[in-house]
Design a protein around this motif. Structure first.
Motif, short mmCIF file in Angstrom:
data_model
loop_
_atom_site.label_atom_id
_atom_site.label_comp_id
_atom_site.label_asym_id
_atom_site.label_seq_id
_atom_site.Cartn_x
_atom_site.Cartn_y
_atom_site.Cartn_z
N GLN A 1 -25.70 24.14 54.20
CA GLN A 1 -26.94 23.59 54.45
C GLN A 1 -27.50 24.51 54.58
O GLN A 1 -28.98 24.78 53.36
CB GLN A 1 -26.89 22.59 55.69
CG GLN A 1 -25.67 21.79 55.77
CD GLN A 1 -26.07 21.14 57.26
OE1 GLN A 1 -26.92 21.53 57.91
NE2 GLN A 1 -25.87 19.83 57.35
N SER A 2 -27.73 25.76 55.06
CA SER A 2 -28.42 27.02 54.52
C SER A 2 -28.79 27.61 52.67
O SER A 2 -29.31 28.58 52.73
CB SER A 2 -28.59 27.69 55.29
OG SER A 2 -28.72 26.84 56.67
N GLY A 3 -27.61 27.31 52.46
CA GLY A 3 -27.80 27.86 51.22
C GLY A 3 -26.45 28.79 50.96
O GLY A 3 -26.13 29.78 52.18
N VAL A 4 -25.99 29.30 49.92
CA VAL A 4 -24.37 29.94 49.97
C VAL A 4 -25.66 31.52 49.91
O VAL A 4 -24.90 32.56 50.67
CB VAL A 4 -23.79 30.12 48.41
CG1 VAL A 4 -23.43 31.08 48.48
CG2 VAL A 4 -23.42 28.24 48.02
N ALA A 5 -26.71 31.75 49.65
CA ALA A 5 -26.89 33.34 49.79
C ALA A 5 -26.98 33.60 51.21
O ALA A 5 -27.54 35.05 51.55
CB ALA A 5 -27.93 33.39 49.53
N ALA A 6 -27.71 32.68 51.19
CA ALA A 6 -28.19 32.56 52.89
C ALA A 6 -26.64 33.27 54.38
O ALA A 6 -26.34 34.27 55.04
CB ALA A 6 -28.83 32.13 53.73
N LEU A 7 -25.71 32.31 54.10
CA LEU A 7 -24.81 32.67 54.00
C LEU A 7 -23.60 33.77 53.77
O LEU A 7 -22.80 34.12 54.16
CB LEU A 7 -23.42 31.23 53.67
CG LEU A 7 -21.81 31.48 53.80
CD1 LEU A 7 -21.31 31.54 55.54
CD2 LEU A 7 -20.95 29.93 53.26
N SER B 1 -18.36 17.47 48.79
CA SER B 1 -17.61 15.84 48.18
C SER B 1 -18.25 15.61 46.58
O SER B 1 -17.15 15.52 45.97
CB SER B 1 -17.93 15.30 48.99
OG SER B 1 -18.86 14.88 49.58
N GLN B 2 -19.85 16.19 46.91
CA GLN B 2 -20.25 15.80 45.87
C GLN B 2 -21.06 16.32 45.33
O GLN B 2 -21.70 16.70 45.53
CB GLN B 2 -21.38 14.50 45.97
CG GLN B 2 -20.29 13.32 46.23
CD GLN B 2 -21.00 12.17 46.51
OE1 GLN B 2 -22.19 11.86 46.87
NE2 GLN B 2 -19.79 10.44 45.85
N PRO B 3 -20.92 17.92 44.59
CA PRO B 3 -21.55 18.97 44.14
C PRO B 3 -22.29 18.41 42.55
O PRO B 3 -21.72 18.18 41.86
CB PRO B 3 -20.59 20.36 44.42
CG PRO B 3 -19.29 19.51 43.59
CD PRO B 3 -19.49 18.17 43.96
N GLY B 4 -23.39 18.63 42.92
CA GLY B 4 -24.21 18.58 41.66
C GLY B 4 -24.86 20.12 40.73
O GLY B 4 -24.30 20.68 41.48
N VAL B 5 -24.71 19.56 39.76
CA VAL B 5 -24.64 20.73 38.43
C VAL B 5 -25.86 21.52 38.65
O VAL B 5 -25.84 22.97 38.97
CB VAL B 5 -25.01 20.14 36.98
CG1 VAL B 5 -24.95 21.53 36.12
CG2 VAL B 5 -24.48 19.28 36.67
N GLU B 6 -26.58 21.68 39.28
CA GLU B 6 -27.78 22.44 39.76
C GLU B 6 -27.30 23.82 40.96
O GLU B 6 -27.52 24.44 41.59
CB GLU B 6 -29.48 22.10 40.70
CG GLU B 6 -30.14 22.88 40.74
CD GLU B 6 -31.51 21.72 40.78
OE1 GLU B 6 -32.66 22.78 41.36
OE2 GLU B 6 -31.67 21.02 40.53
N GLU B 7 -26.86 22.53 41.75
CA GLU B 7 -25.46 23.02 43.28
C GLU B 7 -24.87 24.23 43.41
O GLU B 7 -25.13 25.24 43.36
CB GLU B 7 -25.35 21.61 44.55
CG GLU B 7 -25.09 22.52 45.65
CD GLU B 7 -25.00 20.80 46.19
OE1 GLU B 7 -24.01 21.44 47.68
OE2 GLU B 7 -24.78 20.28 46.37
N VAL B 8 -24.13 23.49 42.14
CA VAL B 8 -22.91 24.77 41.42
C VAL B 8 -23.40 25.71 41.05
O VAL B 8 -22.93 26.85 41.74
CB VAL B 8 -22.09 23.80 40.98
CG1 VAL B 8 -21.09 24.97 40.41
CG2 VAL B 8 -21.75 22.20 41.27
N VAL B 9 -24.70 25.32 40.04
CA VAL B 9 -24.83 26.59 39.31
C VAL B 9 -25.69 27.79 40.44
O VAL B 9 -25.47 29.18 40.32
CB VAL B 9 -26.33 26.60 38.51
CG1 VAL B 9 -26.99 27.72 37.86
CG2 VAL B 9 -25.75 25.67 37.61
N GLU B 10 -26.93 27.37 41.83
CA GLU B 10 -27.31 27.87 42.44
C GLU B 10 -26.50 28.46 43.37
O GLU B 10 -26.64 30.25 43.43
CB GLU B 10 -28.29 27.15 43.02
CG GLU B 10 -29.54 26.84 42.75
CD GLU B 10 -29.97 26.38 43.55
OE1 GLU B 10 -29.83 25.60 44.79
OE2 GLU B 10 -31.53 25.65 42.89
#
Length: 234
Positions: free
Chosen positions: A59-65, A83-92
């Motif tokens: 929820q806080s982003g992969v960078a923060a994690l 469950s439903q990753p978007g393209v932008e979410e995967v790229v980030e």
């Protein structure tokens, strides 16, 4: 190709999904450890294998994690899963430092692909992430002026050129540069610049004057290109 047994540290999601993913991993010949949240993970910090961070942990982003994991000294590769990753979410997520991104619920094919990825790139990936976090920690200790000196130094500027850009004396630049080198633990300018590159700072972190100069230079190019079709039709 057969791989050695891998330990999957499955964190987050609900108890049912963790159990299902654990059973799948073990059915494929791997070992699985499950954790309801990061606190449980930190109680038994992993030193090998791969972390699969599910749903709410992102929820806080992969960078923060990744930053939190680094603060705890956990450097094993991280794989995001939802469950439903978007393209932008995967790229980030990948750009932030995740080794891979999986769709939930996990399938045997997806898990096999991820395991292959861990064995081919996991070690180099973890080491690169360790260097990135360490570099950002060191650069984060710099004062605003020391960071400006580093940024201009990374552009290939001499002390005199930096002094002109910052409107301070060359002697003051030397003082800030010496303090900056000491905080970074760098023995020479090239090492300081390398640390800045390893920190992977984006273009917006470049000195403002350089950014404006580059924008001005680039803005002229499209006008020249746009004239080409007109020349052809004449």
């Amino acid at each position: 190709m057969e791989h050695e047994r891998l330990t999957l540290h499955i964190v987050g999601g609900n108890s049912r999904s963790r159990a299902e993913h654990s059973r799948l991993a073990m059915a494929m010949g791997h070992h699985a450890e499950v954790y309801s949240d990061l606190d449980e993970l930190f109680d038994r910090p992993p030193h090998s294998g791969v972390i699969i961070a599910c749903e709410d942990l992102l929820q806080s982003g992969v960078a923060a994690l990744l930053e939190v994991l680094g603060e705890e000294g956990i450097w094993v590769p991280l794989v995001a899963a939802s469950s439903q990753p978007g393209v932008e979410e995967v790229v980030e997520a990948i750009q932030a430092g995740a080794l891979d991104y999986l769709q939930l619920p996990l399938s045997q094919e997806e898990l096999h692909r991820m395991v292959s990825h861990v064995y081919s790139d996991g070690g180099r990936h973890a080491e690169a992430r360790r260097r990135l976090v360490d570099a950002r920690r060191r650069i984060g200790s710099l004062s605003k002026r020391e960071r400006e000196v580093l940024d201009w130094l990374s552009e290939g500027c001499s002390n005199k050129a930096i002094a002109r850009e910052l409107e301070i004396s060359p002697r003051t630049v030397e003082i800030h540069r010496a303090n900056m080198m000491e905080k970074l633990g760098a023995n020479h300018a090239a090492e300081a610049v390398r640390l800045r590159l390893e920190a992977s700072f984006a273009d917006e972190d470049r000195p403002e004057a350089v950014a404006k100069r580059d924008v001005s230079a680039n803005s002229a190019e499209p006008m020249m290109i746009m004239e080409i079709p007109n020349m052809i039709t004449r």
